[in-house]
Design an enzyme around this catalytic site. Sequence first.
Site, short mmCIF file in Angstrom:
data_model
loop_
_atom_site.label_atom_id
_atom_site.label_comp_id
_atom_site.label_asym_id
_atom_site.label_seq_id
_atom_site.Cartn_x
_atom_site.Cartn_y
_atom_site.Cartn_z
N ASP A 97 27.94 66.94 49.51
CA ASP A 97 27.56 68.22 48.92
C ASP A 97 26.53 68.86 49.85
O ASP A 97 25.95 68.19 50.72
CB ASP A 97 26.98 67.95 47.52
CG ASP A 97 26.44 69.22 46.87
OD1 ASP A 97 27.21 70.18 46.76
OD2 ASP A 97 25.26 69.22 46.48
N ASP B 14 23.98 72.22 48.97
CA ASP B 14 22.71 72.65 48.37
C ASP B 14 22.07 71.55 47.54
O ASP B 14 22.69 71.00 46.63
CB ASP B 14 22.94 73.88 47.49
CG ASP B 14 23.41 75.08 48.30
OD1 ASP B 14 23.43 74.99 49.53
OD2 ASP B 14 23.76 76.11 47.68
N ASP C 3 24.27 65.74 44.22
CA ASP C 3 23.08 65.77 43.36
C ASP C 3 23.33 66.36 41.98
O ASP C 3 22.43 66.36 41.15
CB ASP C 3 21.99 66.61 44.04
CG ASP C 3 22.31 68.09 44.04
OD1 ASP C 3 23.36 68.47 44.60
OD2 ASP C 3 21.55 68.88 43.45
#
Length: 261
Positions: A8, A10, A195
């Site tokens: 991922d 951001d 996240d």
Amino acid sequence: MSVVVFTDLDGTLLDHETYDHGPARPALDRLKRHGIPLVLASSKTAAEIAPLHVQLQLGEAPAIVENGAGLWRPGDAGAGRDAYDRLRAALDTLPEALRIHFRGFGDMGPDQIAQVTGLPTEAAAQAADRAQSEPGLWTGSDQARATFIDALTEHGITARQGGRFLTLSFGGTKADRMAEIARAHGATTTIALGDAPNDTEMLERADHGVIVANPHGAGLPELAGERAGRIRRTALPGPAGWNATMNEILDELDYGDDSHG
């Protein structure tokens, strides 16, 4: 051993506020030295991914774009907007009492996208250049959100909650694309880092999953893979945590390197 890494962006490889990947550079360089492909897996568009892909020097590795709704490969001209236009049309059929609580990128335009994301205006324009999915901010109650998602299901639209946005699409997940790319590469080992809730399936399906600490988000509950020992959590947030834990896993996989400090 053939390893492929999926990440991922951001809040994971990129800092949540600055979008900087600098703290992850030692581990990124180590992956490159060992010829391990790094596949970006993001809700970002192909227009956003392409310059970052060049900046990170990822070669011919594909990228998972728009939260798994599409794949991008270096040199691709880009997908058409038919799916995106159908999605926006479906949104406009919803009762106003539901629709009013979802403000998608198509409702904002580049200037407002820049405001809510902190992106420069040029990058915000790339984020608005969508082909297959629609991120947005939900401002209603949890109950109304569930009703909103149920109504969209009737149109074949699914919803995924990321660290910041609720993303709508006609299907396809990061995990689906990860499996597709892993097969194409003949990977024997997959590593996935994320996240947010929209990373959960990818983390659970990988041989080694990493939940990157993000103090700006709600965080992830304990996952089944953690109890099984397949998933671990970083102590440090964002790219610093990414770097430390990636180096830890590479050490465990015997990709010896004494220069990652």
